[in-house]
Design a protein around this motif. Structure first.
Motif, PDB file in Angstrom:
ATOM      1  N   LEU A   1       0.826  -1.215   0.000  1.00  0.00           N
ATOM      2  CA  LEU A   1       0.000   0.000   0.000  1.00  0.00           C
ATOM      3  C   LEU A   1       0.860   1.265   0.000  1.00  0.00           C
ATOM      4  N   LEU A   2       1.970   1.250   0.712  1.00  0.00           N
ATOM      5  CA  LEU A   2       2.847   2.413   0.750  1.00  0.00           C
ATOM      6  C   LEU A   2       3.445   2.708  -0.629  1.00  0.00           C
ATOM      7  N   ALA A   3       3.749   1.665  -1.377  1.00  0.00           N
ATOM      8  CA  ALA A   3       4.273   1.859  -2.742  1.00  0.00           C
ATOM      9  C   ALA A   3       3.223   2.540  -3.620  1.00  0.00           C
ATOM     10  N   VAL A   4       1.987   2.112  -3.491  1.00  0.00           N
ATOM     11  CA  VAL A   4       0.887   2.729  -4.248  1.00  0.00           C
ATOM     12  C   VAL A   4       0.654   4.159  -3.758  1.00  0.00           C
ATOM     13  N   ALA A   5       0.688   4.359  -2.447  1.00  0.00           N
ATOM     14  CA  ALA A   5       0.465   5.684  -1.863  1.00  0.00           C
ATOM     15  C   ALA A   5       1.496   6.686  -2.368  1.00  0.00           C
ATOM     16  N   GLN A   6       2.732   6.257  -2.538  1.00  0.00           N
ATOM     17  CA  GLN A   6       3.775   7.159  -3.059  1.00  0.00           C
ATOM     18  C   GLN A   6       3.445   7.587  -4.486  1.00  0.00           C
ATOM     19  N   LYS A   7       3.002   6.640  -5.295  1.00  0.00           N
ATOM     20  CA  LYS A   7       2.666   6.943  -6.692  1.00  0.00           C
ATOM     21  C   LYS A   7       1.437   7.840  -6.797  1.00  0.00           C
TER      22      LYS A   7
ATOM     23  N   ALA B   1       3.073   8.382   3.025  1.00  0.00           N
ATOM     24  CA  ALA B   1       3.496   7.445   1.978  1.00  0.00           C
ATOM     25  C   ALA B   1       4.886   6.876   2.241  1.00  0.00           C
ATOM     26  N   SER B   2       5.679   7.570   3.035  1.00  0.00           N
ATOM     27  CA  SER B   2       7.018   7.092   3.393  1.00  0.00           C
ATOM     28  C   SER B   2       6.964   5.971   4.430  1.00  0.00           C
ATOM     29  N   GLY B   3       5.812   5.797   5.053  1.00  0.00           N
ATOM     30  CA  GLY B   3       5.668   4.799   6.107  1.00  0.00           C
ATOM     31  C   GLY B   3       5.701   5.405   7.500  1.00  0.00           C
ATOM     32  N   LYS B   4       6.021   6.669   7.596  1.00  0.00           N
ATOM     33  CA  LYS B   4       6.076   7.350   8.894  1.00  0.00           C
ATOM     34  C   LYS B   4       4.664   7.461   9.487  1.00  0.00           C
ATOM     35  N   LEU B   5       4.560   7.127  10.766  1.00  0.00           N
ATOM     36  CA  LEU B   5       3.285   7.242  11.463  1.00  0.00           C
ATOM     37  C   LEU B   5       2.983   8.714  11.687  1.00  0.00           C
ATOM     38  N   LEU B   6       1.886   9.163  11.118  1.00  0.00           N
ATOM     39  CA  LEU B   6       1.480  10.556  11.229  1.00  0.00           C
ATOM     40  C   LEU B   6       0.555  10.775  12.423  1.00  0.00           C
ATOM     41  N   LYS B   7      -0.386   9.838  12.617  1.00  0.00           N
ATOM     42  CA  LYS B   7      -1.389  10.032  13.663  1.00  0.00           C
ATOM     43  C   LYS B   7      -1.995   8.698  14.075  1.00  0.00           C
ATOM     44  N   VAL B   8      -2.314   8.623  15.369  1.00  0.00           N
ATOM     45  CA  VAL B   8      -3.149   7.543  15.917  1.00  0.00           C
ATOM     46  C   VAL B   8      -4.408   8.218  16.427  1.00  0.00           C
ATOM     47  N   GLN B   9      -5.553   7.682  16.079  1.00  0.00           N
ATOM     48  CA  GLN B   9      -6.821   8.261  16.499  1.00  0.00           C
ATOM     49  C   GLN B   9      -7.705   7.187  17.109  1.00  0.00           C
TER      50      GLN B   9
END
Length: 170
Positions: free
Chosen positions: A54-60, A136-144
């Motif tokens: 999914l991260l590969a697709v998210a980057q594109k 998209a880099s895989g870094k966790l942005l937020k937990v909700q």
């Protein structure tokens, strides 16, 4: 005095029986509701591999990955999925900005390898369902946690929309 005690015991037993019957009926209703809701979680899936894809697709596509952690055993998880997919405005918001993934957590598959990358499973702290948003880099942005998004026996359109919009890619 003995009559008073006997009356109190009988009232207590009646209340216990009523409470037990009510709990049994409520549990039955939840199971009936679960039976008709979509089951988006795949217990056998390796979340680490799936999220990598999914991260590969998210980057594109210049999107983020919206992960809903939970399981098909969790009525609130199923309700949230149903709520988002049946509300066209929310569905469009998700589709435009995120890749939406339902990450299974269950006794059979705890996906520990995936969670070890992100300081553990946020569901253990916040309950289920819980959202994780990854760049998209895989870094966790937020937990909700999602309890604050609830309204009655469901979810609040405005609260869910605000959460999704405030973390959107665009």
């Amino acid at each position: 005095m003995k009559k008073l005690i006997l009356c109190l015991l009988l009232i207590g037993q009646a209340n216990f029986a009523q409470t037990t019957d009510e709990k049994t009926e409520a549990k039955k209703k939840v199971e009936q509701e679960k039976a008709v809701l979509a089951k988006p979680y795949h217990e056998e899936e390796d979340a680490s591999l799936k999220v990598k894809e999914l991260l590969a697709v998210a980057q594109k596509e210049h999107k983020k990955v919206l992960i809903q952690v939970g399981g098909n055993w969790c009525i609130w998880c199923l309700r949230l999925n149903d709520f988002i997919h049946k509300n066209e405005a929310l569905k469009q918001l998700v589709d435009a900005n995120y890749l939406y993934y339902h990450l299974n957590w269950s006794p059979k598959n705890k996906n520990e390898k995936f969670f070890s990358q992100y300081e553990g499973n946020p569901g253990e702290k916040h309950g289920y369902p819980v959202f994780m948003i990854l760049e998209a880099s895989g870094k966790l942005l937020k937990v909700q946690e999602t309890g604050s998004l609830e309204e009655g026996k469901g979810y609040s359109f405005e609260k869910v929309k605000t959460f999704l919009a405030s973390n959107a890619s665009n």
